[in-house]
Design a protein around this motif. Structure first.
Motif, PDB file in Angstrom:
ATOM      1  N   VAL A   1      24.976  -3.212 -50.001  1.00 18.34           N
ATOM      2  CA  VAL A   1      25.480  -4.367 -49.479  1.00 18.34           C
ATOM      3  C   VAL A   1      26.170  -5.425 -50.441  1.00 18.34           C
ATOM      4  CG1 VAL A   1      24.850  -6.475 -47.916  1.00 18.34           C
ATOM      5  CG2 VAL A   1      23.754  -4.314 -47.448  1.00 18.34           C
ATOM      6  N   GLN A   2      27.240  -6.016 -50.428  1.00 16.23           N
ATOM      7  CA  GLN A   2      27.658  -6.709 -51.416  1.00 16.23           C
ATOM      8  C   GLN A   2      28.306  -8.162 -50.565  1.00 16.23           C
ATOM      9  OE1 GLN A   2      30.425  -3.966 -53.201  1.00 16.23           O
ATOM     10  NE2 GLN A   2      29.481  -4.084 -54.924  1.00 16.23           N
ATOM     11  N   GLY A   3      27.823  -9.310 -51.256  1.00 19.68           N
ATOM     12  CA  GLY A   3      28.493 -10.633 -50.680  1.00 19.68           C
ATOM     13  C   GLY A   3      28.366 -10.881 -49.146  1.00 19.68           C
ATOM     14  N   LEU A   4      27.163 -10.420 -48.705  1.00 13.63           N
ATOM     15  CA  LEU A   4      27.314 -10.573 -47.214  1.00 13.63           C
ATOM     16  C   LEU A   4      26.853 -11.966 -46.942  1.00 13.63           C
ATOM     17  CD1 LEU A   4      27.227  -8.559 -44.690  1.00 13.63           C
ATOM     18  CD2 LEU A   4      24.484  -8.647 -44.955  1.00 13.63           C
ATOM     19  N   LYS A   5      27.593 -12.467 -45.798  1.00 13.40           N
ATOM     20  CA  LYS A   5      27.845 -13.892 -45.348  1.00 13.40           C
ATOM     21  C   LYS A   5      27.750 -13.958 -44.106  1.00 13.40           C
ATOM     22  CE  LYS A   5      29.603 -15.794 -49.862  1.00 13.40           C
ATOM     23  NZ  LYS A   5      30.615 -16.800 -50.236  1.00 13.40           N
TER      24      LYS A   5
ATOM     25  N   GLY B   1      25.314 -14.838 -49.134  1.00 17.88           N
ATOM     26  CA  GLY B   1      25.857 -13.900 -50.170  1.00 17.88           C
ATOM     27  C   GLY B   1      24.791 -13.007 -50.687  1.00 17.88           C
TER      28      GLY B   1
ATOM     29  N   ASP C   1      23.296  -9.301 -52.014  1.00 18.97           N
ATOM     30  CA  ASP C   1      23.633  -7.990 -52.320  1.00 18.97           C
ATOM     31  C   ASP C   1      22.365  -7.278 -52.329  1.00 18.97           C
ATOM     32  OD1 ASP C   1      26.175  -8.965 -53.190  1.00 18.97           O
ATOM     33  OD2 ASP C   1      25.349  -9.866 -54.871  1.00 18.97           O
TER      34      ASP C   1
ATOM     35  N   THR D   1      20.371 -11.197 -41.098  1.00 20.96           N
ATOM     36  CA  THR D   1      20.697 -10.252 -41.779  1.00 20.96           C
ATOM     37  C   THR D   1      20.545  -8.703 -41.203  1.00 20.96           C
ATOM     38  OG1 THR D   1      20.283 -11.472 -43.947  1.00 20.96           O
ATOM     39  CG2 THR D   1      20.297  -9.133 -44.154  1.00 20.96           C
TER      40      THR D   1
ATOM     41  N   ALA E   1      31.631 -12.489 -44.114  1.00 20.61           N
ATOM     42  CA  ALA E   1      32.323 -11.892 -45.393  1.00 20.61           C
ATOM     43  C   ALA E   1      31.345 -11.134 -45.907  1.00 20.61           C
ATOM     44  CB  ALA E   1      32.500 -13.038 -46.507  1.00 20.61           C
ATOM     45  N   GLY E   2      31.827 -10.138 -46.765  1.00 11.81           N
ATOM     46  CA  GLY E   2      31.067  -8.937 -47.418  1.00 11.81           C
ATOM     47  C   GLY E   2      31.072  -7.855 -46.929  1.00 11.81           C
ATOM     48  N   SER E   3      30.359  -6.803 -47.410  1.00 10.36           N
ATOM     49  CA  SER E   3      30.627  -5.364 -47.033  1.00 10.36           C
ATOM     50  C   SER E   3      29.355  -4.782 -46.870  1.00 10.36           C
ATOM     51  CB  SER E   3      31.454  -4.459 -47.977  1.00 10.36           C
ATOM     52  OG  SER E   3      30.776  -4.495 -49.183  1.00 10.36           O
TER      53      SER E   3
END
Length: 297
Positions: A7-11, A22, A24, A47, A59-61
């Motif tokens: 998980v990267q930059g999840l918002k 955000g 990770d 989350t 946002a994020g992946s």
């Protein structure tokens, strides 16, 4: 090797607030137990919903077992919710058979294997609605295992269950991790369940504020407690080194110490004034309170 979860930059933003700010996360393959902890309103549920494709991120992946598309992620995961999705009027076996038929290429003996795996043989022909809470939860876990997930998400799986049933469920889950290499992503209100986790993530105010093993986090954030009893409490309190925070009452002094060595030194230095003592190592509850300032609810 592909990470089972990345998980990267999840918002996640709502019109009036930013629930997740955000995040990770990286989890390696290999049957890990991940404890995801946080107080109410911390962003934990939001989350989890994003990780399980129930909610679209702002946002994020999210990548699970190399897959990023929601429909592909769903093939890799299973979720046990707090509220059951089973049919109360069908038996345990009927419930599992109905769901089993949704997946092609599965062994015909699979339902029986699942029933055995969760120790449900004795009540497999009872209606799901007639089962106890612990029995229902074991069947819920069996349902979640039908698609052989890479990650099993458990949302407070043992809430309201007695100690014996909780112990049985954790024995089952531990065996599944070892035999199948399945990763378990856990949220729980019983902090002692996080003690056995390979990785503990604490979320508060929409951000990961601490990450590590339970032992590492306790060492970093949980103070041990030395309780001193004395006939000379006021004098003893004045003489204790100032670097140790403490609380004086009419009957005792409670001193916060970093480790056992500090406690031993204090007991040795003030042995002539100490009548009795109690020592309690820092707990995972202490760690959680130190990080969030709140009890988990």
């Amino acid at each position: 090797m592909i990470d089972v979860l990345k998980v990267q930059g999840l918002k996640k933003n709502y019109s009036h607030r930013q629930a997740v700010k955000g995040i990770d996360l990286t989890i390696k393959k290999g049957g890990s137990l991940i404890a995801f902890l946080g107080p109410n309103g911390a962003g934990k549920s939001t989350t989890i919903k994003m990780l399980t494709t129930l909610l679209k991120p702002t946002a994020g992946s999210i990548e699970i077992n190399g897959q990023q598309l929601p429909e592909k992620i769903r093939e890799q995961i299973a979720v046990v919710f707090q509220e059951s999705v089973m049919d109360a009027d069908l038996t345990v076996r009927e419930n599992l058979l109905v769901r089993w038929k949704l997946y092609r290429g599965q062994s015909k003996n699979g339902v029986s294997e699942l029933i055995n795996q969760v120790h449900a043989q004795d009540f497999q022909n009872q209606k799901y609605g007639s089962l106890s809470g612990g029995q229902k939860r074991r069947v819920d876990i069996a349902r979640a295992l039908i698609n052989q997930p890479k990650i099993l998400f458990l949302d407070e799986p043992t809430t309201g269950l007695d100690i014996q049933t909780r112990s049985l469920i954790w024995q089952m889950l531990s065996l599944m991790r070892k035999k199948q290499g399945m990763t378990i992503f856990l949220t729980t209100h019983y902090l002692e369940e996080a003690e056995q986790a390979d990785q503990v993530d604490i979320i508060d105010h929409g951000q990961i504020i601490a990450q590590g093993t339970a032992a590492d986090l306790k060492k970093r954030f949980a103070k041990s407690q030395l309780t001193l009893f004395s006939d000379e409490l006021p004098q003893l309190n004045q003489q204790l080194p100032k670097q140790f925070s403490r609380q004086l009452t009419d009957s005792k002094i409670v001193v916060r110490v970093d480790n056992t060595a500090d406690a031993i030194h204090l007991l040795s230095d003030f042995a002539d004034k100490i009548k009795n003592f109690e020592f309690r190592p820092g707990t995972i509850d202490d760690m959680f309170m130190a990080l969030t300032g709140k009890e988990i609810r």
